[in-house]
Design a protein around this motif. Structure first.
Motif, PDB file in Angstrom:
ATOM      1  N   LYS A 122       0.832  -1.324  -0.159  1.00 25.40           N
ATOM      2  CA  LYS A 122       0.064  -0.083   0.105  1.00 25.40           C
ATOM      3  C   LYS A 122       0.658   1.266  -0.063  1.00 25.40           C
ATOM      4  O   LYS A 122       0.565   2.226  -0.848  1.00 25.40           O
ATOM      5  N   ASP A 123       1.958   1.183   0.729  1.00 25.87           N
ATOM      6  CA  ASP A 123       2.804   2.384   0.742  1.00 25.87           C
ATOM      7  C   ASP A 123       3.511   2.603  -0.422  1.00 25.87           C
ATOM      8  O   ASP A 123       3.665   3.765  -0.935  1.00 25.87           O
ATOM      9  N   GLY A 124       4.132   1.492  -1.144  1.00 23.57           N
ATOM     10  CA  GLY A 124       4.333   1.574  -2.451  1.00 23.57           C
ATOM     11  C   GLY A 124       3.782   2.150  -3.615  1.00 23.57           C
ATOM     12  O   GLY A 124       4.041   3.125  -4.073  1.00 23.57           O
ATOM     13  N   TYR A 125       2.413   1.808  -3.599  1.00 22.25           N
ATOM     14  CA  TYR A 125       1.420   2.356  -4.516  1.00 22.25           C
ATOM     15  C   TYR A 125       0.939   3.652  -4.070  1.00 22.25           C
ATOM     16  O   TYR A 125       1.056   4.596  -5.277  1.00 22.25           O
ATOM     17  N   LYS A 126       1.223   4.179  -2.717  1.00 16.98           N
ATOM     18  CA  LYS A 126       0.801   5.493  -2.517  1.00 16.98           C
ATOM     19  C   LYS A 126       1.909   6.564  -3.035  1.00 16.98           C
ATOM     20  O   LYS A 126       1.676   7.402  -3.879  1.00 16.98           O
ATOM     21  N   MET A 127       2.973   6.016  -3.105  1.00 16.60           N
ATOM     22  CA  MET A 127       4.339   6.707  -3.525  1.00 16.60           C
ATOM     23  C   MET A 127       4.156   6.908  -5.269  1.00 16.60           C
ATOM     24  O   MET A 127       4.597   7.856  -5.821  1.00 16.60           O
ATOM     25  N   VAL A 128       3.950   5.789  -5.849  1.00 16.59           N
ATOM     26  CA  VAL A 128       3.629   5.758  -7.471  1.00 16.59           C
ATOM     27  C   VAL A 128       2.532   6.876  -7.670  1.00 16.59           C
ATOM     28  O   VAL A 128       2.733   7.308  -8.553  1.00 16.59           O
ATOM     29  N   PHE A 129       1.276   6.549  -6.786  1.00 13.68           N
ATOM     30  CA  PHE A 129       0.002   7.526  -7.060  1.00 13.68           C
ATOM     31  C   PHE A 129       0.577   9.021  -6.912  1.00 13.68           C
ATOM     32  O   PHE A 129       0.475   9.827  -7.992  1.00 13.68           O
ATOM     33  N   ASP A 130       1.351   9.351  -6.058  1.00 12.28           N
ATOM     34  CA  ASP A 130       1.974  10.701  -5.771  1.00 12.28           C
ATOM     35  C   ASP A 130       2.626  11.348  -6.950  1.00 12.28           C
ATOM     36  O   ASP A 130       2.678  12.414  -7.357  1.00 12.28           O
ATOM     37  N   ALA A 131       3.630  10.176  -7.406  1.00 11.70           N
ATOM     38  CA  ALA A 131       4.552  10.682  -8.331  1.00 11.70           C
ATOM     39  C   ALA A 131       3.832  10.739  -9.791  1.00 11.70           C
ATOM     40  O   ALA A 131       4.177  11.839 -10.584  1.00 11.70           O
ATOM     41  N   LEU A 132       2.918   9.985  -9.888  1.00  9.53           N
ATOM     42  CA  LEU A 132       2.118   9.906 -11.138  1.00  9.53           C
ATOM     43  C   LEU A 132       1.122  11.412 -11.169  1.00  9.53           C
ATOM     44  O   LEU A 132       1.241  12.086 -12.255  1.00  9.53           O
ATOM     45  N   MET A 133       0.726  11.824 -10.000  1.00 13.66           N
ATOM     46  CA  MET A 133      -0.299  12.981  -9.930  1.00 13.66           C
ATOM     47  C   MET A 133       0.881  14.021 -10.355  1.00 13.66           C
ATOM     48  O   MET A 133       0.417  15.249 -10.939  1.00 13.66           O
ATOM     49  N   GLU A 134       1.960  14.350  -9.828  1.00 19.52           N
ATOM     50  CA  GLU A 134       2.913  15.237  -9.979  1.00 19.52           C
ATOM     51  C   GLU A 134       3.363  15.346 -11.555  1.00 19.52           C
ATOM     52  O   GLU A 134       3.336  16.316 -12.138  1.00 19.52           O
ATOM     53  N   THR A 135       3.378  14.109 -11.924  1.00 23.56           N
ATOM     54  CA  THR A 135       3.807  14.114 -13.414  1.00 23.56           C
ATOM     55  C   THR A 135       2.937  14.643 -14.339  1.00 23.56           C
ATOM     56  O   THR A 135       2.927  15.452 -15.348  1.00 23.56           O
ATOM     57  N   ILE A 136       1.348  14.398 -14.120  1.00 23.90           N
ATOM     58  CA  ILE A 136       0.280  14.784 -14.843  1.00 23.90           C
ATOM     59  C   ILE A 136       0.267  16.376 -14.513  1.00 23.90           C
ATOM     60  O   ILE A 136      -0.011  17.154 -15.720  1.00 23.90           O
ATOM     61  N   LYS A 137       0.386  16.877 -13.513  1.00 28.31           N
ATOM     62  CA  LYS A 137       0.383  18.195 -13.011  1.00 28.31           C
ATOM     63  C   LYS A 137       1.564  18.976 -13.994  1.00 28.31           C
ATOM     64  O   LYS A 137       1.430  19.964 -14.597  1.00 28.31           O
ATOM     65  N   THR A 138       2.502  18.603 -14.119  1.00 25.08           N
ATOM     66  CA  THR A 138       3.813  19.178 -14.719  1.00 25.08           C
ATOM     67  C   THR A 138       3.606  18.783 -16.438  1.00 25.08           C
ATOM     68  O   THR A 138       3.684  19.908 -17.060  1.00 25.08           O
ATOM     69  N   SER A 139       3.501  17.631 -16.661  1.00 28.16           N
ATOM     70  CA  SER A 139       3.456  17.388 -18.261  1.00 28.16           C
ATOM     71  C   SER A 139       1.863  17.631 -18.828  1.00 28.16           C
ATOM     72  O   SER A 139       1.926  17.911 -20.029  1.00 28.16           O
ATOM     73  N   TYR A 140       0.722  17.455 -18.148  1.00 28.75           N
ATOM     74  CA  TYR A 140      -0.573  17.474 -18.796  1.00 28.75           C
ATOM     75  C   TYR A 140      -1.298  18.197 -17.741  1.00 28.75           C
ATOM     76  O   TYR A 140      -2.324  17.653 -17.244  1.00 28.75           O
ATOM     77  N   PRO A 141      -1.117  19.399 -17.287  1.00 30.45           N
ATOM     78  CA  PRO A 141      -1.750  20.136 -16.607  1.00 30.45           C
ATOM     79  C   PRO A 141      -3.202  20.293 -16.722  1.00 30.45           C
ATOM     80  O   PRO A 141      -4.166  20.561 -15.855  1.00 30.45           O
ATOM     81  N   GLU A 142      -3.684  20.093 -18.219  1.00 25.80           N
ATOM     82  CA  GLU A 142      -5.115  20.212 -18.401  1.00 25.80           C
ATOM     83  C   GLU A 142      -6.022  18.813 -17.951  1.00 25.80           C
ATOM     84  O   GLU A 142      -7.073  18.863 -17.783  1.00 25.80           O
ATOM     85  N   LEU A 143      -5.177  18.142 -17.416  1.00 25.64           N
ATOM     86  CA  LEU A 143      -5.811  16.648 -16.954  1.00 25.64           C
ATOM     87  C   LEU A 143      -5.820  16.544 -15.591  1.00 25.64           C
ATOM     88  O   LEU A 143      -6.251  15.375 -14.956  1.00 25.64           O
TER      89      LEU A 143
END
Length: 255
Positions: free
Chosen positions: A196-217
């Protein structure tokens, strides 16, 4: 039969993606974050490598002639390689160069205007395999950290070639583990799959990537498919038309 009225996030990968629906998994977290905005579709296929995955992908992703009648895949994540990186001689093993070619093909058939799967509104994020911890895998892990790391570097090279963002799960975990094998235990349930902790880290990193690369999403930029309760017309309840979704007011409904 449920109507397809929401665009989607399509998660494609192996068992690490498939288990994203488990409690605290990244698919579950994404579904909560994008509730009423984008459907999260999990197409994780346990045990698959990129050879089998590429064949399956062509059945999972709609060809362009069918796309006009279907919701749009707004975001596609491709997370494969943990099985490809099995040691040579193992049934799941895929050579490094073939692995890179397969990842490149999956992404480019969605990106290329000449492809039968071309989808210009689909944004893509690649994810690297996580680290492996052989001492934690009780059944005998047919993978080594050194061999898997090569496949991690391969995903990043494909990302550079196609100008796609990459979530470097390997580095994320390895740095958090202070670059020690025993430090990976909180993030890996069996030396390969995530906690669960590993997935949370991936989720946070993915959301940050979306914010940086695809802010419209980012969730705050997307409208609700159905308007908030205090903004709807009770005599004309229905989803916002996709062609003018950006005109719908997007905010969380009041309590």
């Amino acid at each position: 039969m449920a109507a397809n009225i929401q665009d989607s996030i399509l998660l494609f990968g192996d068992s690490i993606t498939q288990s994203g629906w488990c409690e605290g998994g990244f698919a579950q977290l994404l579904a909560a974050e994008y509730n009423r905005k984008l459907d999260v579709i999990n197409r994780g296929l346990s045990g698959y490598n990129t050879e089998w995955g590429l064949a399956a992908f062509k059945h999972i992703f709609a060809p362009r002639e069918k796309q006009p009648s279907l919701p749009v895949v707004r975001l596609l994540t491709i997370w494969l390689g943990a099985n490809d990186a099995a040691l040579p001689g193992d049934k799941q093993h895929v050579s490094f160069h073939q692995y890179m070619e397969n990842i490149h093909t999956m992404a480019s058939i969605v990106q290329s205007p000449t492809s039968p799967y071309y989808s210009p509104r689909t944004r893509i994020v690649l994810l690297t395999p996580p680290p492996v911890n052989p001492t934690q895998f009780l059944q005998g892990l047919n993978r080594t950290p050194e061999h898997t790391k090569r496949y991690v570097d391969g995903v990043k090279l494909v990302g550079e070639e196609l100008n796609l963002p990459v979530v470097d799960v390997w580095s994320l975990f390895w740095e958090k583990a202070s670059e020690k094998q025993e430090g990976l235990v909180p993030f890996l349930s069996d030396g390969l799959h995530l906690t669960k902790d590993g997935y949370k880290m991936v989720f946070d990193a993915l959301m940050e990537t979306i914010k940086t690369s695809y802010p419209e999403l980012t969730p705050e930029k997307l409208p609700h498919v159905f308007p908030c309760w205090d903004q709807l017309d009770p005599d004309n309840i229905g989803p916002c038309a996709r062609t003018y979704q950006t005109q719908c007011i997007s905010r969380n409904p009041p309590n």
